[in-house]
Design a protein around this motif. Sequence first.
Motif, PDB file in Angstrom:
ATOM      1  N   THR A 178       0.612  -1.256  -0.142  1.00  0.00           N
ATOM      2  CA  THR A 178       0.051   0.016  -0.003  1.00  0.00           C
ATOM      3  C   THR A 178       0.698   1.270  -0.045  1.00  0.00           C
ATOM      4  OG1 THR A 178      -1.657  -1.175   1.199  1.00  0.00           O
ATOM      5  CG2 THR A 178      -1.835   1.290   1.427  1.00  0.00           C
ATOM      6  N   LEU A 179       1.999   1.306   0.860  1.00  0.00           N
ATOM      7  CA  LEU A 179       2.826   2.308   0.950  1.00  0.00           C
ATOM      8  C   LEU A 179       3.451   2.762  -0.388  1.00  0.00           C
ATOM      9  CD1 LEU A 179       4.074   2.085   4.460  1.00  0.00           C
ATOM     10  CD2 LEU A 179       2.355   3.546   3.776  1.00  0.00           C
ATOM     11  N   ILE A 180       4.015   1.373  -0.999  1.00  0.00           N
ATOM     12  CA  ILE A 180       4.724   1.751  -2.322  1.00  0.00           C
ATOM     13  C   ILE A 180       3.664   2.170  -3.512  1.00  0.00           C
ATOM     14  CG2 ILE A 180       5.853   0.597  -4.044  1.00  0.00           C
ATOM     15  CD1 ILE A 180       6.837  -1.589  -2.052  1.00  0.00           C
ATOM     16  N   SER A 181       2.805   1.718  -3.343  1.00  0.00           N
ATOM     17  CA  SER A 181       1.348   2.175  -4.361  1.00  0.00           C
ATOM     18  C   SER A 181       1.037   3.546  -4.156  1.00  0.00           C
ATOM     19  CB  SER A 181       0.183   1.368  -4.212  1.00  0.00           C
ATOM     20  OG  SER A 181      -0.413   1.467  -2.916  1.00  0.00           O
ATOM     21  N   ARG A 182       1.184   3.974  -3.025  1.00  0.00           N
ATOM     22  CA  ARG A 182       0.836   5.303  -2.617  1.00  0.00           C
ATOM     23  C   ARG A 182       1.959   6.548  -2.997  1.00  0.00           C
ATOM     24  NH1 ARG A 182      -3.169   6.515   1.326  1.00  0.00           N
ATOM     25  NH2 ARG A 182      -4.707   5.154   0.903  1.00  0.00           N
ATOM     26  N   GLY A 183       3.033   5.713  -3.284  1.00  0.00           N
ATOM     27  CA  GLY A 183       4.435   6.583  -3.531  1.00  0.00           C
ATOM     28  C   GLY A 183       5.103   7.204  -2.413  1.00  0.00           C
ATOM     29  N   LEU A 184       5.017   6.584  -1.316  1.00  0.00           N
ATOM     30  CA  LEU A 184       5.378   7.042  -0.065  1.00  0.00           C
ATOM     31  C   LEU A 184       6.689   6.420   0.356  1.00  0.00           C
ATOM     32  CD1 LEU A 184       2.090   7.488   2.275  1.00  0.00           C
ATOM     33  CD2 LEU A 184       3.516   9.398   0.965  1.00  0.00           C
ATOM     34  N   VAL A 185       6.892   5.043  -0.347  1.00  0.00           N
ATOM     35  CA  VAL A 185       8.039   4.250   0.125  1.00  0.00           C
ATOM     36  C   VAL A 185       8.269   3.629  -1.414  1.00  0.00           C
ATOM     37  CG1 VAL A 185       8.687   1.978   1.017  1.00  0.00           C
ATOM     38  CG2 VAL A 185       7.405   3.475   2.234  1.00  0.00           C
ATOM     39  N   GLU A 186       9.696   3.354  -1.544  1.00  0.00           N
ATOM     40  CA  GLU A 186      10.217   2.931  -2.830  1.00  0.00           C
ATOM     41  C   GLU A 186      11.365   1.932  -2.434  1.00  0.00           C
ATOM     42  OE1 GLU A 186      11.569   6.551  -4.661  1.00  0.00           O
ATOM     43  OE2 GLU A 186      13.181   6.788  -3.617  1.00  0.00           O
ATOM     44  N   GLU A 187      11.667   1.423  -3.468  1.00  0.00           N
ATOM     45  CA  GLU A 187      12.922   0.440  -3.301  1.00  0.00           C
ATOM     46  C   GLU A 187      14.261   1.183  -3.125  1.00  0.00           C
ATOM     47  OE1 GLU A 187      13.035  -2.939  -5.782  1.00  0.00           O
ATOM     48  OE2 GLU A 187      10.987  -3.685  -5.346  1.00  0.00           O
ATOM     49  N   ALA A 188      15.047   0.529  -2.544  1.00  0.00           N
ATOM     50  CA  ALA A 188      16.659   1.139  -2.250  1.00  0.00           C
ATOM     51  C   ALA A 188      17.494  -0.078  -2.355  1.00  0.00           C
ATOM     52  CB  ALA A 188      16.626   1.548  -0.843  1.00  0.00           C
ATOM     53  N   GLY A 189      17.562  -0.798  -3.425  1.00  0.00           N
ATOM     54  CA  GLY A 189      18.444  -1.686  -3.507  1.00  0.00           C
ATOM     55  C   GLY A 189      18.549  -2.879  -2.918  1.00  0.00           C
ATOM     56  N   GLN A 190      19.604  -3.696  -2.509  1.00  0.00           N
ATOM     57  CA  GLN A 190      19.437  -4.978  -2.065  1.00  0.00           C
ATOM     58  C   GLN A 190      20.472  -4.920  -0.758  1.00  0.00           C
ATOM     59  OE1 GLN A 190      20.099  -7.822  -5.050  1.00  0.00           O
ATOM     60  NE2 GLN A 190      17.688  -8.334  -5.050  1.00  0.00           N
ATOM     61  N   ASP A 191      20.224  -5.673   0.292  1.00  0.00           N
ATOM     62  CA  ASP A 191      21.379  -5.917   1.360  1.00  0.00           C
ATOM     63  C   ASP A 191      22.289  -6.754   0.896  1.00  0.00           C
ATOM     64  OD1 ASP A 191      22.099  -7.636   3.665  1.00  0.00           O
ATOM     65  OD2 ASP A 191      21.209  -5.700   4.720  1.00  0.00           O
ATOM     66  N   ALA A 219      18.313  -9.333   0.585  1.00  0.00           N
ATOM     67  CA  ALA A 219      16.954  -8.983   0.641  1.00  0.00           C
ATOM     68  C   ALA A 219      16.599  -7.547   0.119  1.00  0.00           C
ATOM     69  CB  ALA A 219      16.436  -9.023   2.261  1.00  0.00           C
ATOM     70  N   ASN A 220      15.459  -7.259  -0.469  1.00  0.00           N
ATOM     71  CA  ASN A 220      15.438  -5.730  -1.031  1.00  0.00           C
ATOM     72  C   ASN A 220      15.306  -4.679   0.124  1.00  0.00           C
ATOM     73  OD1 ASN A 220      15.189  -6.807  -3.560  1.00  0.00           O
ATOM     74  ND2 ASN A 220      12.932  -7.386  -3.583  1.00  0.00           N
ATOM     75  N   LEU A 221      15.636  -3.744   0.087  1.00  0.00           N
ATOM     76  CA  LEU A 221      15.638  -2.573   0.883  1.00  0.00           C
ATOM     77  C   LEU A 221      14.660  -1.506   0.366  1.00  0.00           C
ATOM     78  CD1 LEU A 221      19.612  -2.498   1.556  1.00  0.00           C
ATOM     79  CD2 LEU A 221      17.784  -3.790   3.045  1.00  0.00           C
ATOM     80  N   PHE A 222      14.161  -0.852   1.570  1.00  0.00           N
ATOM     81  CA  PHE A 222      13.120   0.059   1.100  1.00  0.00           C
ATOM     82  C   PHE A 222      13.555   1.197   1.923  1.00  0.00           C
ATOM     83  CE2 PHE A 222      11.097  -3.921   0.510  1.00  0.00           C
ATOM     84  CZ  PHE A 222      10.477  -3.879  -0.644  1.00  0.00           C
ATOM     85  N   ARG A 223      13.010   2.588   1.095  1.00  0.00           N
ATOM     86  CA  ARG A 223      13.285   3.932   1.845  1.00  0.00           C
ATOM     87  C   ARG A 223      11.955   4.893   1.480  1.00  0.00           C
ATOM     88  NH1 ARG A 223      17.952   5.554  -2.459  1.00  0.00           N
ATOM     89  NH2 ARG A 223      16.469   5.591  -4.180  1.00  0.00           N
ATOM     90  N   THR A 224      11.895   5.885   2.357  1.00  0.00           N
ATOM     91  CA  THR A 224      10.831   6.845   1.866  1.00  0.00           C
ATOM     92  C   THR A 224      11.152   7.416   0.750  1.00  0.00           C
ATOM     93  OG1 THR A 224      11.808   8.370   3.468  1.00  0.00           O
ATOM     94  CG2 THR A 224       9.932   6.834   4.565  1.00  0.00           C
ATOM     95  N   SER A 225      10.235   7.980   0.065  1.00  0.00           N
ATOM     96  CA  SER A 225      10.273   8.774  -1.191  1.00  0.00           C
ATOM     97  C   SER A 225      10.397  10.291  -1.121  1.00  0.00           C
ATOM     98  CB  SER A 225       9.288   8.437  -2.392  1.00  0.00           C
ATOM     99  OG  SER A 225       8.053   8.890  -1.607  1.00  0.00           O
ATOM    100  N   THR A 226      10.720  11.062  -2.092  1.00  0.00           N
ATOM    101  CA  THR A 226      10.767  12.266  -1.678  1.00  0.00           C
ATOM    102  C   THR A 226       9.128  12.816  -1.823  1.00  0.00           C
ATOM    103  OG1 THR A 226      10.717  12.549  -4.528  1.00  0.00           O
ATOM    104  CG2 THR A 226      12.791  12.567  -3.278  1.00  0.00           C
ATOM    105  N   TYR A 227       8.278  12.072  -2.496  1.00  0.00           N
ATOM    106  CA  TYR A 227       6.932  12.612  -2.262  1.00  0.00           C
ATOM    107  C   TYR A 227       6.539  12.486  -0.658  1.00  0.00           C
ATOM    108  CZ  TYR A 227       1.858  12.264  -2.604  1.00  0.00           C
ATOM    109  OH  TYR A 227       0.263  12.334  -2.400  1.00  0.00           O
ATOM    110  N   PHE A 228       6.988  11.365   0.110  1.00  0.00           N
ATOM    111  CA  PHE A 228       6.860  11.359   1.421  1.00  0.00           C
ATOM    112  C   PHE A 228       7.334  12.636   2.081  1.00  0.00           C
ATOM    113  CE2 PHE A 228       9.171  10.684   5.664  1.00  0.00           C
ATOM    114  CZ  PHE A 228       8.252  10.149   6.218  1.00  0.00           C
ATOM    115  N   LEU A 229       8.473  13.267   1.692  1.00  0.00           N
ATOM    116  CA  LEU A 229       8.922  14.529   2.350  1.00  0.00           C
ATOM    117  C   LEU A 229       7.991  15.630   2.123  1.00  0.00           C
ATOM    118  CD1 LEU A 229      12.828  14.014   1.622  1.00  0.00           C
ATOM    119  CD2 LEU A 229      11.703  13.590   3.835  1.00  0.00           C
TER     120      LEU A 229
END
Length: 241
Positions: A133-146, A151-161
């Motif tokens: 849900t957070l990804i579809s809202r554009g608030l969270v995005e993928e940030a590479g892999q550990d 494992a896939n890593l996630f971070r907040t997006s500029t839209y979140f800011l």
Amino acid sequence: MPTDGEQLDVPLAELRPSLEAVLMISDQALDDASLASAVGYPVDEVTAALAALAAEYTEQGRGFELRNVGGGWRFYSRDAYAAVVEAFVLEGQQARLTNAALETLAVVAYKQPVSRARVSAIRGVNVDGVMRTLISRGLVEEAGQDGETGANLFRTSTYFLERIGVTSLQDLPELAPYLPDLDDLEDELAEMAASEMPHESAAGSAGEAAAASGAGDAAVEAAAPADSAVPEDEPVTEDQP
């Protein structure tokens, strides 16, 4: 893009439908010369046809209109239907996030980049659905892999800011003011310990009493000499002074 005045060697089609087709797929405004080159007609005929199309759409009361803005033609939704378009575009985007989504978003914001499994471990529940849900809202995005687990890593997006009104992650509020006071935390721990004590004390007291009783009997038996036993057939008398 063809140069001004250059016409493409394309099969000649009806002018107005050709202009509509080109304008429909264009992602930017097109001037008269560019459109004339695209459809293979003289510029003056194209200019007249564009003006006629714009007037026709207005006369028919269409939901869209053809505008010449800044020297370029493009389709726009009509201002009278702006509320409908806005409702469609923003549908679902203005809905309030659930508490689960807000908690998950907070974990990502303060722990990023973070894996989905790590977020689940912190929250104590599976967060796969919430993360989607957070990804579809554009608030969270993928940030590479550990690097270790893959494992896939996630971070907040500029839209979140933008949504929370800050320019960088350094502007996020400190967590300390939102954590419980140390004294309050100690009081809560004391109350929890006190609530568990009666049950544990009762069980412990019973066990301790049984152990003490058994130990006492064993001690008395061990301390008494073997010849101190009084035969049952002999009367017991007190020592006389």
